[in-house]
Scaffold this motif. Structure first.
Motif, PDB file in Angstrom:
ATOM      1  N   ARG A  35       0.790  -1.217   0.070  1.00  0.00           N
ATOM      2  CA  ARG A  35       0.047   0.152   0.168  1.00  0.00           C
ATOM      3  C   ARG A  35       0.817   1.317   0.082  1.00  0.00           C
ATOM      4  N   VAL A  36       2.149   0.877   0.339  1.00  0.00           N
ATOM      5  CA  VAL A  36       2.941   2.154   0.195  1.00  0.00           C
ATOM      6  C   VAL A  36       3.634   2.236  -1.364  1.00  0.00           C
ATOM      7  N   GLY A  37       2.916   3.331  -2.273  1.00  0.00           N
ATOM      8  CA  GLY A  37       3.529   3.371  -3.650  1.00  0.00           C
ATOM      9  C   GLY A  37       4.244   4.512  -3.957  1.00  0.00           C
ATOM     10  N   ILE A  38       4.797   4.356  -4.946  1.00  0.00           N
ATOM     11  CA  ILE A  38       5.709   5.324  -5.716  1.00  0.00           C
ATOM     12  C   ILE A  38       5.248   5.879  -6.883  1.00  0.00           C
ATOM     13  N   LEU A  39       5.221   7.460  -6.672  1.00  0.00           N
ATOM     14  CA  LEU A  39       4.956   7.939  -7.953  1.00  0.00           C
ATOM     15  C   LEU A  39       6.396   8.823  -8.274  1.00  0.00           C
ATOM     16  N   PHE A  40       6.243   9.147  -9.513  1.00  0.00           N
ATOM     17  CA  PHE A  40       7.468   9.866  -9.966  1.00  0.00           C
ATOM     18  C   PHE A  40       7.091  11.214 -10.744  1.00  0.00           C
ATOM     19  N   GLN A  41       7.754  12.510 -10.183  1.00  0.00           N
ATOM     20  CA  GLN A  41       7.486  13.775 -10.674  1.00  0.00           C
ATOM     21  C   GLN A  41       8.535  14.101 -11.920  1.00  0.00           C
ATOM     22  N   PRO A  42       8.306  14.282 -13.073  1.00  0.00           N
ATOM     23  CA  PRO A  42       9.350  14.619 -13.951  1.00  0.00           C
ATOM     24  C   PRO A  42      10.164  15.822 -13.762  1.00  0.00           C
ATOM     25  N   GLN A  43      11.374  15.702 -13.975  1.00  0.00           N
ATOM     26  CA  GLN A  43      12.323  16.888 -14.182  1.00  0.00           C
ATOM     27  C   GLN A  43      12.750  17.116 -15.409  1.00  0.00           C
ATOM     28  N   PHE A  44      12.772  18.370 -15.704  1.00  0.00           N
ATOM     29  CA  PHE A  44      13.159  19.033 -17.203  1.00  0.00           C
ATOM     30  C   PHE A  44      14.353  19.912 -17.240  1.00  0.00           C
ATOM     31  N   SER A  45      15.197  19.608 -18.230  1.00  0.00           N
ATOM     32  CA  SER A  45      16.245  20.525 -18.642  1.00  0.00           C
ATOM     33  C   SER A  45      15.789  22.032 -18.638  1.00  0.00           C
ATOM     34  N   CYS A  46      16.403  23.018 -17.987  1.00  0.00           N
ATOM     35  CA  CYS A  46      15.908  24.401 -18.504  1.00  0.00           C
ATOM     36  C   CYS A  46      16.672  24.869 -19.679  1.00  0.00           C
ATOM     37  N   ALA A  47      18.085  24.244 -20.225  1.00  0.00           N
ATOM     38  CA  ALA A  47      18.217  24.681 -21.441  1.00  0.00           C
ATOM     39  C   ALA A  47      17.421  24.138 -22.637  1.00  0.00           C
ATOM     40  N   ASP A  48      16.877  23.248 -22.854  1.00  0.00           N
ATOM     41  CA  ASP A  48      16.149  22.619 -23.872  1.00  0.00           C
ATOM     42  C   ASP A  48      14.709  21.940 -23.488  1.00  0.00           C
ATOM     43  N   GLY A  49      14.629  22.038 -22.414  1.00  0.00           N
ATOM     44  CA  GLY A  49      13.272  21.384 -22.131  1.00  0.00           C
ATOM     45  C   GLY A  49      12.956  19.889 -22.015  1.00  0.00           C
ATOM     46  N   ALA A 235       6.105  31.727 -17.544  1.00  0.00           N
ATOM     47  CA  ALA A 235       6.748  32.729 -17.451  1.00  0.00           C
ATOM     48  C   ALA A 235       7.882  32.381 -16.004  1.00  0.00           C
ATOM     49  N   GLN A 236       7.445  31.625 -15.457  1.00  0.00           N
ATOM     50  CA  GLN A 236       8.080  31.019 -14.323  1.00  0.00           C
ATOM     51  C   GLN A 236       9.408  30.291 -14.700  1.00  0.00           C
ATOM     52  N   ARG A 237       9.082  29.370 -15.754  1.00  0.00           N
ATOM     53  CA  ARG A 237       9.995  28.457 -16.255  1.00  0.00           C
ATOM     54  C   ARG A 237      10.981  29.365 -17.215  1.00  0.00           C
ATOM     55  N   PHE A 238      10.534  30.130 -17.781  1.00  0.00           N
ATOM     56  CA  PHE A 238      11.423  31.080 -18.699  1.00  0.00           C
ATOM     57  C   PHE A 238      12.427  31.831 -17.742  1.00  0.00           C
ATOM     58  N   ILE A 239      11.953  32.596 -16.627  1.00  0.00           N
ATOM     59  CA  ILE A 239      12.998  33.278 -15.664  1.00  0.00           C
ATOM     60  C   ILE A 239      14.008  32.334 -15.159  1.00  0.00           C
ATOM     61  N   ALA A 240      13.329  31.118 -14.571  1.00  0.00           N
ATOM     62  CA  ALA A 240      14.395  29.960 -14.068  1.00  0.00           C
ATOM     63  C   ALA A 240      15.539  29.551 -15.005  1.00  0.00           C
ATOM     64  N   ALA A 241      15.089  29.610 -16.272  1.00  0.00           N
ATOM     65  CA  ALA A 241      16.088  29.100 -17.239  1.00  0.00           C
ATOM     66  C   ALA A 241      17.178  30.545 -17.629  1.00  0.00           C
ATOM     67  N   ARG A 242      16.457  31.494 -17.892  1.00  0.00           N
ATOM     68  CA  ARG A 242      17.121  32.708 -17.973  1.00  0.00           C
ATOM     69  C   ARG A 242      18.375  33.113 -17.052  1.00  0.00           C
ATOM     70  N   GLU A 243      17.710  32.934 -15.661  1.00  0.00           N
ATOM     71  CA  GLU A 243      18.558  33.196 -14.383  1.00  0.00           C
ATOM     72  C   GLU A 243      19.688  32.396 -14.339  1.00  0.00           C
ATOM     73  N   GLY A 244      19.689  31.138 -14.981  1.00  0.00           N
ATOM     74  CA  GLY A 244      20.926  30.141 -14.575  1.00  0.00           C
ATOM     75  C   GLY A 244      20.325  28.803 -14.142  1.00  0.00           C
ATOM     76  N   CYS A 245      19.102  28.569 -13.772  1.00  0.00           N
ATOM     77  CA  CYS A 245      18.747  27.312 -13.151  1.00  0.00           C
ATOM     78  C   CYS A 245      19.078  26.182 -14.215  1.00  0.00           C
ATOM     79  N   SER A 246      19.476  25.192 -13.767  1.00  0.00           N
ATOM     80  CA  SER A 246      19.796  23.824 -14.707  1.00  0.00           C
ATOM     81  C   SER A 246      18.644  23.085 -14.945  1.00  0.00           C
ATOM     82  N   VAL A 247      17.862  22.842 -13.969  1.00  0.00           N
ATOM     83  CA  VAL A 247      16.498  21.894 -13.801  1.00  0.00           C
ATOM     84  C   VAL A 247      15.417  22.539 -13.232  1.00  0.00           C
ATOM     85  N   TRP A 248      14.386  22.193 -13.857  1.00  0.00           N
ATOM     86  CA  TRP A 248      13.051  22.689 -13.405  1.00  0.00           C
ATOM     87  C   TRP A 248      12.020  21.668 -13.209  1.00  0.00           C
TER      88      TRP A 248
END
Length: 268
Positions: A35-49, A235-248
């Motif tokens: 009953r303890v299940g595992i879910l996965f939340q995807p992570q994406f590159s800020c550089a190219d998505g 807009a948040q994704r764009f700013i995160a990428a513009r300011e130098g974050c690697s992953v979102w």
């Protein structure tokens, strides 16, 4: 025994005398019956998505209360004295699932104060990685600031064993509370993961944007990558990428999903 372990031990003894029996039974039943299940939340590159990996999130499918999140799940496990067992269960299952992903994708696992208080914590993680046949360089362990408050030196030692094996370490929920910069100096970190509160106001508030820029500049100076969590708008994704974050990651990309759904997304 560390101060953290002593406090935890006292709490567990008290809880066992009051309602620990119920917690022990519920947790053991949940683990036994799957009953303890595992879910996965995807992570994406800020550089190219592109998809770069996923964070494993556990959920407890309680027969009376429905789906219970990670915080309540670990609270019950701690009361039952089963926190280490629960972490091992989640790590083993998540690693086994991720072993079938394409080699370019990484897995992120959350670890707690209870985990770091366990003497065999590092050995447990390394054994789970080896058993799954998972490349340790594709694994990221996410540890919150709060989990390290009690004994940062011991935490640093145990995390260093894992870092030496190639596992990456991230300081999670960065900015959520009081930031102790000693963590950035003492811990074998490879990344910081911004709390969602660091992203929420960047499109409207210049002070929030300035804080984001300052954190990214600090991380860059220390050779750390930055993951932006809680991204909900373009807009948040764009700013995160513009300011130098690697992953979102965030609901702009996807919420947590079952393993089979993530495997389809990943082309596994």
């Amino acid at each position: 025994m560390t101060a953290l372990a002593q406090i935890s031990d006292r709490r567990m003894r008290v809880d066992r005398r009051t309602k620990g029996g119920r917690h022990v039974e519920e947790i053991e039943t949940a683990l036994k019956e799957g009953r303890v299940g595992i879910l996965f939340q995807p992570q994406f590159s800020c550089a190219d998505g592109s998809l770069v990996g996923a964070e494993a999130l556990s959920r407890w499918h309680h027969p009376q209360l429905g789906q219970i999140g990670i915080d309540s799940l670990f609270d019950s496990a701690m009361r039952a004295g089963q926190a280490a067992r629960l972490t091992r269960h989640i790590a083993e299952r998540a690693l086994a699932m991720a072993a079938g992903w394409p080699d370019n994708l990484r897995l992120s696992l959350n670890i707690t104060a209870m985990d770091l208080a366990e003497e065999d914590f590092s050995a447990t993680i390394l054994a789970a990685v080896k058993s799954a046949g998972f490349d340790p360089t594709r694994l990221m362990l996410e540890i919150t600031e709060q989990a390290l408050v009690s004994d940062i030196d011991l935490g640093a030692q145990r995390l260093a064993v894992l870092a030496d094996a190639g596992i990456r370490i991230a300081l999670d929920d960065f900015g959520a509370g009081f930031c102790n910069f000693r963590y950035l100096k003492r811990l074998p970190l490879h990344a910081i993961k911004l709390d969602r509160s660091m992203i929420e106001g960047v499109t409207e508030d210049q002070r929030d944007l300035a804080v984001l820029r300052g954190i990214v500049a600090l991380a860059d100076a220390l050779g750390l990558s930055v993951t932006a969590e809680g991204v909900e708008t373009e807009a948040q994704r764009f700013i995160a990428a513009r300011e130098g974050c690697s992953v979102w990651q965030g609901f702009l990309g996807s919420g947590p999903m079952p393993s089979s759904e993530f495997a389809r997304l990943a082309g596994a």
